[in-house]
Design an enzyme around this catalytic site. Structure first.
Site, PDB file in Angstrom:
ATOM      1  N   GLY A 198       0.794  -1.228   0.000  1.00  0.00           N
ATOM      2  CA  GLY A 198       0.000   0.000   0.000  1.00  0.00           C
ATOM      3  C   GLY A 198       0.822   1.272   0.000  1.00  0.00           C
ATOM      4  N   LYS A 230       2.572 -10.618  -3.391  1.00  0.00           N
ATOM      5  CA  LYS A 230       3.456  -9.485  -3.104  1.00  0.00           C
ATOM      6  C   LYS A 230       4.894  -9.950  -2.927  1.00  0.00           C
ATOM      7  CE  LYS A 230      -0.436  -7.168  -0.885  1.00  0.00           C
ATOM      8  NZ  LYS A 230      -1.081  -6.839   0.402  1.00  0.00           N
ATOM      9  N   ASP A 241      -2.529 -13.613  -0.987  1.00  0.00           N
ATOM     10  CA  ASP A 241      -2.256 -12.190  -1.179  1.00  0.00           C
ATOM     11  C   ASP A 241      -0.805 -11.869  -0.822  1.00  0.00           C
ATOM     12  OD1 ASP A 241      -3.221  -9.278  -1.445  1.00  0.00           O
ATOM     13  OD2 ASP A 241      -2.408  -9.325   0.582  1.00  0.00           O
TER      14      ASP A 241
END
Length: 430
Positions: free
Chosen positions: A136, A207, A203
């Site tokens: 993020g 990443k 997830d």
């Protein structure tokens, strides 16, 4: 005459709307910083009439996002749709082929097709930017690709999923079990109705695959990531970790070993006095170890409208000022397909929880199995004392090879006095 960069936004969900809000709120500031006016000219979403808290009147609307790439009034395409294939991939391929810059927050797309898309971007001389795809609002992509460019990276690891970190933090603070805390997280909006993508580690693995490529100059290889989620972590494990001086975190770990590059996602026990152990709630953290800089730690919000949209805008700024880097730090043709080490070759310490009937000889039998597999036990703790009921036997090993530990637990599970499948959590030295 003021330079202008025209932007098409595909995907008007939380992040897409957040990008529009930032550009509307800070248009003058962004122009001052870049010498270029950022102007959104086209958008695409599921429902044209939905109120997103930001005006879209007067902007070109595309029902099919992939068509936006062909719009002559779009210089930069923002792919904020999600998904590893389908329209998201079609849009990126089309835009790059047409010589348009692409900014994406799509970690699944990059984990599966990142090398292919990077090659396409290089061929057509445009940027494929993705700061928002990993952690993020934490600028870890720029840190690895630019800030740490003078270092050989030996390891990169971190908390890359806020949902899992929130759940594990709440389990520790309340003593609650996973299922109950997950339900609370869903009510608060920290977990999806179908949370499997997060809690099963996928997830985080997406990443991590991206970070591995950045850190080690190797093609993105999601299929080589070992993945284990947090569903099997119990309140008893959390309590035992505290007793031994650890906290449990879901980490993505990538490191160079003599057997190749390890890529693994799983619950870890980490010492409570480490920086990563003290990152709580929905926050993310990434640690990169370089040969000259030593360890660098990056902490911040890993999801949400503001942090993720901020990262997207940072990539647009790079494009506006002409800052261009190879997608994964080095050109695709110079990437080295390094061998990937299997999880079975991992060497480390382990927490093991056995559930057995408390009968004479049980501990001796367990110790014999570990001895035969050349595994040394550092400490052992028995919970309860009743020959007619099952009790917990908790032990911590010295360093051992994972294949040996797995074989030992498989043998113990077959004991007549074994009641449940043994649980194992890796202890990570940071």
């Amino acid at each position: 005459m003021t330079n202008k960069i025209k932007i098409g936004v595909a995907g008007l969900g939380t992040v897409g709307a957040g990008v529009l809000k930032i550009i509307n709120a800070h248009g003058e500031l962004l122009q001052a910083r870049t010498g270029t006016r950022l102007e959104v000219t086209a958008v695409s979403g599921r429902d044209r009439n939905k109120d997103r808290g930001v005006p879209i009147e007067g902007l070109a609307w595309y029902d099919n996002a992939a068509d936006m790439a062909k719009d002559p009034d779009v210089d930069v395409v923002l792919e904020l749709i999600g998904g590893s294939d389908g329209v998201a991939k079609d849009l990126c391929v089309s835009a790059l082929t047409l010589g348009k810059h692409v900014v994406t927050a799509n970690k699944a797309l990059l984990a599966i097709h990142g090398t292919e898309l990077a090659e396409l971007a290089e061929k057509h001389g445009v940027s494929l930017a993705y700061e928002a795809a990993v952690a993020g609002g934490i600028p870890i992509v720029k840190a690895l690709r630019e800030g740490l460019a003078g270092n050989a990276i030996s390891r990169v690891y971190g908390i890359l999923n806020g949902t899992c970190n929130y759940i594990l933090t709440e389990m520790e603070e309340t003593g609650g079990e996973f299922d109950n805390i997950l339900q609370d997280a869903q009510k608060l909006g920290y977990a999806e109705a179908d949370p499997s993508f997060d809690v099963d580690g996928v997830d985080t693995a997406h990443k991590l695959a991206i970070l591995t490529s950045l850190a080690f100059g190797t093609p993105v290889d999601f299929n080589s990531v070992y993945i284990e989620g947090i569903r099997d972590v119990t309140a008893a494990d959390i309590a035992a970790a505290q007793e031994f001086g650890y906290r449990i975190k879901l980490l993505g770990v990538s490191r160079r070993t003599d057997k190749g590059i390890e890529q693994r996602v799983h619950p870890c026990m980490v010492r409570t006095d480490t920086a990563i152990a003290n990152v709580s709630g929905v926050f993310n953290a990434v640690v990169a170890d370089g040969d000259f800089v030593d360890s660098t730690v990056y902490v911040g919000r890993g999801a949400g409208e503001g942090p993720t949209a901020s990262a997207v805008v940072a990539d647009i700024v790079d494009i506006a000022i002409g800052r261009h880097s190879a997608t994964f730090g080095i050109p695709v043709e110079e990437m080295s397909p390094l061998p990937m080490a299997s999880i079975e070759s991992h060497v480390g310490c382990y927490y093991v929880c056995l559930t057995v009937y408390d009968r004479p000889g049980v501990i001796a039998d367990v110790s014999a199995v570990f001895r035969d597999e050349n595994i040394s036990i550092e400490s052992l703790l028995q919970r309860g004392r009743s020959e007619s009921e099952a009790v917990s036997v908790i032990l911590v090993t010295h360093e051992a090879q994972e294949a040996s530990v797995v074989r030992a637990l498989s043998k113990i599970e077959k004991f007549a006095h074994s009641v449940a499948t043994p649980r194992m959590i890796r202890i990570v030295s940071l």
